[in-house]
Scaffold this motif. Structure first.
Motif, PDB file in Angstrom:
ATOM      1  N   VAL A   1       2.129 -11.931  -9.007  1.00 52.85           N
ATOM      2  CA  VAL A   1       3.363 -11.614  -9.711  1.00 52.85           C
ATOM      3  C   VAL A   1       3.319 -10.205 -10.294  1.00 52.85           C
ATOM      4  N   TRP A   2       2.161  -9.785 -10.736  1.00 52.07           N
ATOM      5  CA  TRP A   2       2.026  -8.468 -11.359  1.00 52.07           C
ATOM      6  C   TRP A   2       2.175  -7.315 -10.373  1.00 52.07           C
ATOM      7  N   ALA A   3       2.214  -7.626  -9.071  1.00 49.32           N
ATOM      8  CA  ALA A   3       2.334  -6.571  -8.061  1.00 49.32           C
ATOM      9  C   ALA A   3       3.698  -6.540  -7.391  1.00 49.32           C
ATOM     10  N   ILE A   4       4.622  -7.402  -7.805  1.00 51.48           N
ATOM     11  CA  ILE A   4       5.922  -7.481  -7.151  1.00 51.48           C
ATOM     12  C   ILE A   4       6.877  -6.483  -7.792  1.00 51.48           C
ATOM     13  N   GLY A   5       7.258  -5.468  -7.020  1.00 55.80           N
ATOM     14  CA  GLY A   5       8.208  -4.483  -7.500  1.00 55.80           C
ATOM     15  C   GLY A   5       7.677  -3.557  -8.571  1.00 55.80           C
ATOM     16  N   THR A   6       6.376  -3.569  -8.809  1.00 54.91           N
ATOM     17  CA  THR A   6       5.792  -2.759  -9.878  1.00 54.91           C
ATOM     18  C   THR A   6       5.131  -1.492  -9.358  1.00 54.91           C
ATOM     19  N   GLY A   7       4.931  -1.437  -8.048  1.00 56.89           N
ATOM     20  CA  GLY A   7       4.185  -0.328  -7.485  1.00 56.89           C
ATOM     21  C   GLY A   7       2.690  -0.591  -7.478  1.00 56.89           C
ATOM     22  N   LYS A   8       2.254  -1.627  -8.193  1.00 55.49           N
ATOM     23  CA  LYS A   8       0.844  -1.999  -8.203  1.00 55.49           C
ATOM     24  C   LYS A   8       0.567  -2.937  -7.026  1.00 55.49           C
ATOM     25  N   THR A   9      -0.574  -2.766  -6.428  1.00 53.94           N
ATOM     26  CA  THR A   9      -0.949  -3.603  -5.289  1.00 53.94           C
ATOM     27  C   THR A   9      -2.385  -4.082  -5.474  1.00 53.94           C
TER      28      THR A   9
ATOM     29  N   THR B   1      -6.044  -4.686  -4.417  1.00 54.01           N
ATOM     30  CA  THR B   1      -6.854  -3.979  -3.428  1.00 54.01           C
ATOM     31  C   THR B   1      -6.999  -4.861  -2.193  1.00 54.01           C
ATOM     32  N   ALA B   2      -7.293  -4.236  -1.076  1.00 56.04           N
ATOM     33  CA  ALA B   2      -7.475  -4.999   0.154  1.00 56.04           C
ATOM     34  C   ALA B   2      -8.575  -6.038  -0.007  1.00 56.04           C
ATOM     35  N   VAL B   3      -9.613  -5.684  -0.731  1.00 52.68           N
ATOM     36  CA  VAL B   3     -10.729  -6.618  -0.951  1.00 52.68           C
ATOM     37  C   VAL B   3     -10.281  -7.789  -1.810  1.00 52.68           C
TER      38      VAL B   3
ATOM     39  N   ALA C   1      -0.245  -0.727   4.195  1.00 52.96           N
ATOM     40  CA  ALA C   1      -0.121  -1.933   5.023  1.00 52.96           C
ATOM     41  C   ALA C   1      -1.288  -2.109   5.987  1.00 52.96           C
ATOM     42  N   ALA C   2      -1.708  -1.033   6.632  1.00 56.36           N
ATOM     43  CA  ALA C   2      -2.758  -1.149   7.652  1.00 56.36           C
ATOM     44  C   ALA C   2      -4.058  -1.689   7.061  1.00 56.36           C
ATOM     45  N   GLU C   3      -4.435  -1.178   5.885  1.00 59.40           N
ATOM     46  CA  GLU C   3      -5.679  -1.644   5.257  1.00 59.40           C
ATOM     47  C   GLU C   3      -5.584  -3.107   4.870  1.00 59.40           C
TER      48      GLU C   3
END
Length: 249
Positions: free
Chosen positions: A170-178, A180-182, A218-220
């Protein structure tokens, strides 16, 4: 075999002009990709017919953002799973964090909707994810596991073929935060392990990541072993960005 899926959740955005320009751009762009990826467009319900017409003749699939908890009846403003199927939808979102937070949908209601979605022949994209507070409290895995167990409580047999799970912190939706791939991979691996515990064909169920996915990350994310694609919000409203994300699978 797991399907690679990228789904565009337009949320409450759209117009007939946008349908024409955006779907046209996505349709043309995806047709040029040498990728084994299933692309789903999920517009507001009012534009389902327009999008269904726009994707005609292509491999693009149609989805609905939400369905009612009831099959039919006196529920003004609601859209049933059967109605979505009737107008050409193949997929239905269920349990999105915005539905859970803004409309007080709980795990019981999500499970009711999953049952109706499967009964209508649609594929359920079940959204799960923790809040920032839950993650910081070390409860992320516990919250996601609870949501998955509840949503899949009545699924068995052939029903598993109609299940896709999208992890959206939830904290990454529309916030610009993602994540990490790991971090994303770790959660997806835990989810697949839980599916095995539940008796599901875990290696055949597609798991998607959502939460500020962009062409440059996206690729990572999609390269991770247990991430089979994405549920894309804001970036799905720009055809070039969305096509690049589809190409990253």
């Amino acid at each position: 075999m797991r399907r690679n899926i990228v789904a565009a959740n337009w949320k409450m955005n759209g117009s007939r002009e946008l349908v024409e320009s955006l779907v046209g751009g996505v349709k043309a762009g995806v047709a040029k990709l040498d990728k084994d990826v299933e692309v789903v467009i999920i517009p507001p319900s009012l534009y389902l017919a327009d999008v269904e017409k726009a994707v005609s003749g292509s491999a693009l699939q149609l989805g609905v953002q939400n369905v009612a908890r009831w099959e039919s009846g006196a529920y003004t403003g609601e859209v049933s799973a059967q109605m979505a199927s009737d107008v050409g939808c193949a997929y239905a979102l269920v349990g999105h964090s915005e539905r859970r937070q803004l409309f007080a949908e709980d795990d019981v209601q999500v499970a009711e909707k999953v049952r109706l979605i499967l009964a209508s022949g649609l594929v359920a994209i079940i959204c799960v994810g923790e809040t920032l507070e839950e993650r910081e409290a070390g409860q992320a895995e516990q919250v996601v596991a609870r949501q998955i167990r509840a949503a899949l409580a009545d699924v068995s047999g052939e029903g598993w073929k109609k299940i896709v799970i999208a992890y959206e912190p939830v904290w990454a939706i529309g916030t610009g935060k993602t994540a990490t791939a790991v971090d994303a991979q770790n959660m997806h691996a835990n989810m697949r392990g839980l599916l095995s515990e539940l008796g599901a064909p875990a290696q055949e169920i597609s798991l998607l990541y959502g939460g500020s996915v962009k062409p440059d990350n996206a690729a990572e994310l999609f390269a991770q072993a247990d991430i089979d694609g994405g549920l894309i919000g804001g970036a799905s409203l720009v055809s070039d960005d969305f096509v690049r994300i589809c190409g990253a699978v």
